[in-house]
Design an enzyme around this catalytic site. Structure first.
Site, mmCIF file in Angstrom:
data_model
loop_
_atom_site.group_PDB
_atom_site.id
_atom_site.type_symbol
_atom_site.label_atom_id
_atom_site.label_comp_id
_atom_site.label_asym_id
_atom_site.label_seq_id
_atom_site.Cartn_x
_atom_site.Cartn_y
_atom_site.Cartn_z
ATOM 1 C CG HIS A 42 34.164 57.968 38.137
ATOM 2 N ND1 HIS A 42 33.848 59.292 37.875
ATOM 3 C CD2 HIS A 42 35.519 57.931 38.285
ATOM 4 C CE1 HIS A 42 34.963 60.013 37.873
ATOM 5 N NE2 HIS A 42 35.988 59.212 38.136
ATOM 6 C CB SER A 100 24.476 54.780 38.138
ATOM 7 O OG SER A 100 24.687 55.084 39.492
ATOM 8 C CD GLU A 118 35.267 51.931 36.089
ATOM 9 O OE1 GLU A 118 36.440 51.941 36.540
ATOM 10 O OE2 GLU A 118 34.325 52.524 36.651
ATOM 11 C CG ASP A 169 29.199 57.790 40.584
ATOM 12 O OD1 ASP A 169 29.709 57.936 39.452
ATOM 13 O OD2 ASP A 169 28.553 56.770 40.907
#
Length: 285
Positions: A42, A100, A118, A169
């Site tokens: 993610h 990240s 994503e 996450d």
């Protein structure tokens, strides 16, 4: 599609915990010459302008990275994370926050690879736009997927070098995400049992949040580490994020000692009331 946009939360206390640990994991993997893959299920937009309308709406970064920015007493685990955020702000002023993917990019070598999922179209396009100025070398090492990271992760496992870090996450706006996290880790371990998996979760007044680390512990894991950081007591009414946790499968042996030093310090610096605390537990093979 959900309305979640990480810019609202960029640089907050939960990002501090998550990214301090991600940096340590990446640096440990980089100690060996053998290449590795970084996979983010993610990824978000990758980087965030803290002066943007979204970031300034709640200014959550003031509860996180802002409190660390000018300090000289940072523990090593926190200091390395702050160093990378500083590199993301060339003029020395805290204006941008690396998510990240950009923290990973700063630490990965030419032989390592990034694989970024994503599923939100706008966020995925922003992610690719943010990476485009990095040049052909980065483009050659990076792949973007506008896809569900939960469902698509298995296609990448095991990575060719048989070494890698998987960050999981999600936003957890859908309570089914808690179950999908456990299922994803369980399935991933059948394909890549030696991989390092870092699972972030929010501390909110929801039963699923409390149960997640316990459900992960029940998986057939050889080693794991669970760290949480609570910055304030739960708010009346049950709304809001009062902390977060990271559950690491197959953690490096050095991580526990680094967290044991850093977590009490983070409670002192990021804590907002008497409810601030941390937990650290684990199992070593």
């Amino acid at each position: 599609m959900f309305s979640y946009r990480h810019a609202f939360h960029a640089g907050n206390h939960a990002d501090v915990l998550k990214h301090c640990i991600v940096v340590q994991l990446l640096e440990y993997l980089g100690q060996k010459d053998t290449p590795f893959w970084y996979i983010d299920t993610h990824a978000g937009a990758g980087g965030y302008a803290l002066e943007s309308e979204w970031a300034k709406k709640n200014a959550e970064y003031q509860s996180g990275i802002t409190r660390l920015w000018g300090r000289q007493d940072l523990p090593p685990l926190v200091a390395e994370y702050v160093r990378l955020v500083r590199e993301f702000n060339a003029d020395g002023k805290l204006r941008y926050y690396p998510g990240s993917p950009f923290l990973a990019l700063q630490l990965l070598r030419d032989t390592d690879r990034l694989r970024l999922f994503e599923m939100h179209g706008n966020e995925n396009r922003a992610l690719q736009d943010n990476f485009r100025p990095q040049g052909k070398s980065v483009a050659r090492r990076t792949m973007f997927y506008e896809a569900d990271g939960f469902a698509s992760l298995k296609a990448l496992l095991p990575p060719p070098p048989k070494r890698g870090l998987v960050l999981i996450d999600p936003a957890y706006e859908d309570k089914q995400d808690y179950t999908r996290v456990v299922q994803t880790v369980q399935e991933a371990l059948t394909r890549f049992p030696t991989g390092c998996y870092a699972i972030w979760y929010p501390q909110v007044q929801r039963r699923e949040s409390t149960q997640l680390p316990e459900r992960l512990k029940r998986l057939p894991l050889k080693s794991w580490l669970h760290a949480s950081l609570t910055v304030h007591s739960p708010l009346p009414g049950g709304l809001g994020l009062h902390g977060s946790g990271m559950f690491i499968v197959n953690p490096p042996w050095t991580l526990r000692a680094a967290l044991q030093e850093a977590l009490p310090w983070l409670v002192k610096v990021l804590g907002q009331d008497k409810g601030a605390k941390y937990t650290l537990e684990g199992k070593q093979d």
